[in-house]
Scaffold this active site. Structure first.
Site, PDB file in Angstrom:
ATOM      1  N   THR A  42       0.670  -1.148  -0.121  1.00 39.95           N
ATOM      2  CA  THR A  42       0.560   0.011  -0.012  1.00 39.95           C
ATOM      3  C   THR A  42       0.803   0.948   0.259  1.00 39.95           C
ATOM      4  O   THR A  42       0.434   1.980  -0.443  1.00 39.95           O
ATOM      5  CB  THR A  42      -0.745  -0.002   1.081  1.00 39.95           C
ATOM      6  OG1 THR A  42      -1.712  -1.139   1.392  1.00 39.95           O
ATOM      7  CG2 THR A  42      -1.795   1.284   2.043  1.00 39.95           C
ATOM      8  N   SER A  67       2.709  -8.025  -0.411  1.00 39.73           N
ATOM      9  CA  SER A  67       3.054  -8.668   0.286  1.00 39.73           C
ATOM     10  C   SER A  67       2.399 -10.215   0.644  1.00 39.73           C
ATOM     11  O   SER A  67       2.752 -10.933   1.309  1.00 39.73           O
ATOM     12  CB  SER A  67       3.912  -8.248   1.625  1.00 39.73           C
ATOM     13  OG  SER A  67       2.664  -7.968   3.146  1.00 39.73           O
ATOM     14  N   THR A  91       3.285  -9.015  15.804  1.00 35.84           N
ATOM     15  CA  THR A  91       2.528  -9.304  15.119  1.00 35.84           C
ATOM     16  C   THR A  91       1.856  -8.509  13.879  1.00 35.84           C
ATOM     17  O   THR A  91       1.178  -6.851  14.951  1.00 35.84           O
ATOM     18  CB  THR A  91       2.174 -10.199  15.948  1.00 35.84           C
ATOM     19  OG1 THR A  91       2.092 -11.396  15.451  1.00 35.84           O
ATOM     20  CG2 THR A  91       0.131 -10.260  16.188  1.00 35.84           C
ATOM     21  N   THR A 148       2.407 -20.154  21.296  1.00 37.89           N
ATOM     22  CA  THR A 148       0.534 -19.607  21.457  1.00 37.89           C
ATOM     23  C   THR A 148      -0.272 -18.627  20.937  1.00 37.89           C
ATOM     24  O   THR A 148       0.376 -18.395  19.864  1.00 37.89           O
ATOM     25  CB  THR A 148       0.816 -19.592  23.287  1.00 37.89           C
ATOM     26  OG1 THR A 148      -0.683 -19.174  23.834  1.00 37.89           O
ATOM     27  CG2 THR A 148       1.800 -18.167  23.319  1.00 37.89           C
TER      28      THR A 148
HETATM   29  N1  ASP Z   1      -2.486  -6.209   0.680  1.00 41.26           N
HETATM   30  C1  ASP Z   1      -1.238  -5.394   1.053  1.00 41.26           C
HETATM   31  C2  ASP Z   1       0.709  -5.371   1.117  1.00 41.26           C
HETATM   32  O1  ASP Z   1       0.262  -5.870   2.972  1.00 41.26           O
HETATM   33  C3  ASP Z   1      -1.681  -4.565   2.603  1.00 41.26           C
HETATM   34  C4  ASP Z   1      -0.666  -3.400   3.371  1.00 41.26           C
HETATM   35  O2  ASP Z   1       0.271  -3.137   1.668  1.00 41.26           O
HETATM   36  O3  ASP Z   1      -0.999  -2.867   3.834  1.00 41.26           O
HETATM   37  O4  ASP Z   1       0.891  -5.655   0.656  1.00 41.26           O
END
Ligand code: ASP
Length: 340
Positions: free
Chosen positions: A12, A57, A161, A271
């Site tokens: 993004t 990603s 995370t 966990t």
């Molecule tokens: N789908 C995008 C990615 O992980 C979401 C982002 O960049 O926040 O490439």
């Protein structure tokens, strides 16, 4: 002046609006100064590179992680710090993977991204990139770590995370405090940072993909578990258990896991909780796992556990060494006293 290399992988953060159509599309990294002219005012030299092709990603994999590690190694002597622009969805996996692939780091590798595209008015990407570069270029504190910078906080990457798909505060580190907070000043918590290595950077170029994550849940059935564990050539399993490492006590469950371990498959217990630790044997519901040879992941995240397992299985042969490494703190990813 410090020299910083910004590596754009996609996500993004790199989306900008087409001036004519208004549609969002990935920007050309060479035009980063057009998208963010303020970067020229930072007190460092910035060079940019983008991987080819840039990816959402969600398409990240170990081949790209190895390419990134090789790129950082190739450019290591020419730069003082590295900033990786990355989609948020798998950012914690990439940060964890790079922490294992890059051994003896003495320079910062800061990964960042954004929830809103750079081309949008309220984007969080602008602040994230600027602060990530400032942190990578700082000359007061050595940050010899793979980190994630997001929404005013610098985290140890392999402790994070993604926990929020909407808020700007998207990352969480439940078992290790943030390494720095950005307000009017950048407040580094030096005592939490790793020591810079005096040895030359070493990179690894292998990761094992014969691994799966099995999440225990109340509807998990014998046939599901047996089907997962029957996958050809399986080498490792992350067993995501309840609370402090608890799992069903039924004979079929323990029997299936034991059979996998007897076949030489490594099973690592982590966990499902976002903070706290596996303590095998604490409850009856985990004692049997300990007895049959499941390895405790302590307070490791699932992202770090998966990438650590991929790293260790690909680069070491001896089963005892592998088990020992999984229970040891390699890159700050676990609190060793949490292992039992
Ligand atoms: N789908 C995008 C990615 O992980 C979401 C982002 O960049 O926040 O490439």
């Amino acid at each position: 002046m410090k020299n910083i290399l910004v590596i754009y992988t996609g996500g993004t953060i790199g989306m900008v609006k087409d001036k004519i159509t208004g549609a969002l599309h990935p920007f050309d990294m060479k035009k980063i100064y057009e998208a963010l002219p303020v970067l020229k005012e930072l007190d460092c030299n910035i060079d940019t590179l983008q991987i080819d092709p840039i990816i959402d990603s969600s398409d990240m994999n170990s081949e790209v992680w190895i390419r990134l590690a090789k790129l950082i190694k190739e450019k290591y002597e020419s730069y003082d710090g590295f900033v990786v622009l990355h989609g948020t969805d798998t950012m914690s996996y990439t940060a964890s993977a790079l922490s294992f692939l890059l051994e003896n780091l003495s320079k910062p590798v800061v990964i960042t991204g954004s929830q809103l595209p750079l081309g949008m008015i309220r984007t969080d990407g602008r602040e994230n990139i600027i602060s990530a570069i400032e942190i990578a270029a700082n000359d007061s504190v050595a940050i010899p770590e793979v980190c994630i910078f997001f929404e005013n906080k610098l985290f140890r990457g392999n402790r994070t995370t993604k926990f929020n798909a909407e808020h700007f505060e998207a990352f969480y580190s439940g078992n290790y405090p943030s390494l720095a907070k950005v307000g009017i000043n950048i407040g580094y918590k030096k005592h939490l940072l790793r020591e810079p290595s005096t040895l030359p950077l070493r990179i690894y170029d292998k990761m094992c993909e014969q691994v799966i994550i099995v999440k225990v849940h109340p509807a998990l059935k014998r046939e599901h578990l047996e089907a997962f564990l029957a996958v050809d050539n399986l080498k490792g399993v992350i067993l995501e258990t309840y609370g402090s490492g608890n799992a069903p006590t039924a004979d079929w469950f323990i029997g299936a896991i034991k059979k996998a371990i007897d076949k030489g498959i490594i099973v690592l217990n982590v966990t499902q909780c976002k903070a706290g630790s596996v303590v095998m044997g604490h409850y009856e519901a985990s004692r049997e796992l300990l007895n049959i040879g499941v390895v405790s992941g302590g307070d490791i995240t699932t992202e770090a556990a998966l990438t650590k397992l991929m790293f260790v299985l690909a680069n070491y042969d001896d089963k005892e060494t592998i088990r020992k490494m999984l229970s040891s703190d390699l890159r700050g990813e676990i609190t060793e006293k949490s292992i039992c």
